[in-house]
Design an enzyme around this catalytic site. Structure first.
Site, PDB file in Angstrom:
ATOM      1  CG  ASP A 161     -45.538  75.453 100.607  1.00 46.30           C
ATOM      2  OD1 ASP A 161     -45.449  74.436  99.895  1.00 46.30           O
ATOM      3  OD2 ASP A 161     -44.555  76.155 100.925  1.00 46.30           O
ATOM      4  CG  HIS A 162     -44.550  71.348 102.367  1.00 46.92           C
ATOM      5  ND1 HIS A 162     -44.075  70.083 102.163  1.00 46.92           N
ATOM      6  CD2 HIS A 162     -43.614  72.182 101.877  1.00 46.92           C
ATOM      7  CE1 HIS A 162     -42.889  70.147 101.577  1.00 46.92           C
ATOM      8  NE2 HIS A 162     -42.599  71.405 101.388  1.00 46.92           N
ATOM      9  CD  GLU A 268     -44.684  72.447  93.999  1.00 46.71           C
ATOM     10  OE1 GLU A 268     -44.751  73.448  93.267  1.00 46.71           O
ATOM     11  OE2 GLU A 268     -43.879  72.320  94.924  1.00 46.71           O
ATOM     12  CE  LYS A 310     -37.248  74.589 105.352  1.00 47.74           C
ATOM     13  NZ  LYS A 310     -38.237  74.736 104.297  1.00 47.74           N
ATOM     14  CG  HIS A 342     -40.388  72.866  97.855  1.00 52.10           C
ATOM     15  ND1 HIS A 342     -41.352  72.315  98.654  1.00 52.10           N
ATOM     16  CD2 HIS A 342     -40.961  73.013  96.635  1.00 52.10           C
ATOM     17  CE1 HIS A 342     -42.450  72.124  97.953  1.00 52.10           C
ATOM     18  NE2 HIS A 342     -42.242  72.525  96.730  1.00 52.10           N
TER      19      HIS A 342
HETATM   20 ZN    ZN Z   1     -40.796  71.774 100.602  1.00 55.34          ZN
END
Ligand code: ZN
Length: 488
Positions: A161-162, A268, A310, A342
């Site tokens: 991810d990221h 992605e 978050k 996200h």
């Molecule tokens: Zn993100």
């Protein structure tokens, strides 16, 4: 020894009931042993496992082996369902990031009630890896063991991810990632977003930013995207080329030089962690340019309006979000990929809109909320430990805000000494307290005593290992609420 013996050991109460599996002449299962979970194995497969020792269960002889990295790899070879795969082609996919390596059992229990949902059980960013002192191999192995323990036969994914550079992407793929989320944020030149038409045209000319191919593809046409009209002036194209040109080159290079060549991972393209929301015209521009250059993303993560902070609900206007999501989803359908959302933890007020406007075809990522549920259990069952954690997080909050954008107001968090032990879990209903605990996960897990031993980490894991059923139940309930509102 016959492999069907593996099912006979189900009579032993230490064996996980869904774990037994057969491969050729061999069988394997998982059981609870005093020193932790062990893999029990019979037949020729046993030779694949390291650190074996004989064990007698139900009057029969087996070998058992601990949950090491090599033994995780042996499980993935013998039982393909224990290995991740590309799975974003499925309509409903969810990222269930498990920072602690303890959440997948609860997630799998929940997924049994949602047969059309395909999970990314292993999902971590470089930021999360370093804040939790874990490696991609650790993340993968934790998911593998949970999948085996729970006998989960559905396809599941592993998201690097990221990721922001080639080295990290190659490392992630070499560890077995089946999804790469390319974070393009550092390649977006937001300083051009608000320049005048004249400046945009002049600057694009000076930098040769706008190619004839882009102009030919997008200029002088009104695109009808499910009723939404999108068109560009030459100045719009110049401006978007300035803002997104470098990002498009970057994504194209990563696709051509790594992702398409290996063909082992879904791709992605993510621009979610930037300041300006992505307008439909910008999204269409990016999509059209990616496809024209031969890039085939499985998912794209725009930066949506409002704030996706978050571990708390959406901040902003839900009606505006739904109007914009309608167009974003239509653009994704037109270009053949899915919208990825996200920071999807706890965005309850917009989940129904996501489900509606994507027609139930989406990828939604969560991570922090799974960790928060683990902390909530501490607040309910170990109040003294929780108070220590909370006070430490308060004292070190500034260190954590380097990594995460939040608008937490510590002064709104009730003072701990005013709360009884029984009231501590109520802190997890309060956004500021949630974010305090949420973004401090790295601070708490890495905190050290004077002798350099962990201040909390060992105590936390010991607690959680003694409360696995509570944690699984909490995740079933809490992530279950996510899935239900997403129409799963
Ligand atoms: Zn993100």
């Amino acid at each position: 020894m016959m492999n069907n013996n593996i099912f006979k050991i189900l009579e032993d109460p230490s064996v996980y009931g869904l774990s037994p599996a057969v491969s050729g002449d061999s069988g394997a299962a998982m059981r609870r042993a005093p020193e932790g979970d062990m893999i029990v194995v019979t037949g020729s497969l046993a030779a694949e496992f390291e650190c074996r020792r004989p064990v007698t269960l139900c009057g029969m002889e087996f070998e058992e082996a601990p949950l090491t990295a090599q033994n995780a790899a042996a499980l993935r070879r013998a039982f393909p369902y224990c290995a991740p795969s590309k799975m974003l082609k499925n309509a409903k996919t969810v990222g269930l990031g498990d920072r602690l390596g303890l959440a997948s059992d609860g997630h799998i229990a929940l997924l049994r009630k949602h047969e059309d949902v395909y999970p990314v059980l292993a999902q971590q960013s470089m930021r999360e890896l370093s804040l939790t002192s874990r490696t991609y191999a650790d993340v993968l192995n934790a998911a593998t063991f949970a999948v085996f323990r729970q006998g989960f036969r559905r396809a599941w994914g592993f998201d690097g991810d990221h990721l922001k550079n080639k080295r990290d992407i190659i490392d992630a793929l070499n560890t077995g990632c089946t999804m790469i989320t390319l974070d393009c944020g550092e390649h977006i030149r937001g300083q051009y977003a608000k320049v005048s038409d004249e400046e945009a045209l002049a600057e694009a000319k000076r930098l040769c930013a706008l190619s004839d191919d882009t102009v030919n593809a997008l200029s002088g046409v009104v695109f009808d995207v499910e009723g939404e009209k999108i068109s560009y002036t030459e100045a719009d194209l110049a401006r978007f080329a300035l803002v997104y040109g470098d990002m498009l080159d970057f994504a194209t290079d990563i696709w051509q030089s790594i992702i398409a060549l290996r063909n082992t991972a879904d791709f992605e393209v993510s621009i979610d962690e930037i300041e300006n929301p992505t307008s439909p015209a910008e999204h269409f521009f990016i999509a059209s340019e990616l496809i024209r250059r031969g890039v085939r993303p499985a998912t794209v993560a725009p930066r949506f309006c409002g704030e996706f902070q978050k571990g708390i609900d959406f901040i902003g206007d839900p009606a505006q979000f739904e109007r914009e999501m309608k167009v974003h989803a239509a653009i994704a359908r037109r270009f053949g990929y899915k919208i990825s959302v996200h920071s999807g933890s706890d965005k309850f007020s917009v989940f129904p809109a996501i489900a509606r406007q994507t027609h139930g075809v989406f990828h939604v990522k969560t991570a922090g909320t799974n960790y928060l549920e683990a902390m909530r259990i501490i607040s309910a069952h170990a109040p003294d430990l929780y108070r220590e954690l909370h006070n430490y997080a308060l004292a070190h909050f500034d260190e954590a805000t380097v990594y995460y954008h939040v608008t937490t107001d510590l002064s709104r968090i009730p003072a701990l000494e005013t709360l009884t032990d029984a009231e501590l879990p109520s802190l997890f209903e309060q956004n500021d307290a949630r974010q305090l605990i949420h973004i401090c996960y790295g601070v708490l897990l890495s905190a050290k005593k004077e002798d350099n031993t962990p201040l909390f980490r060992d105590r936390l894991y010991e607690f959680w290992r003694g409360h696995t059923d509570e944690y699984a139940k909490a995740l079933e309930r809490h992530i279950g609420r996510h899935l239900e509102l997403l129409g799963c």
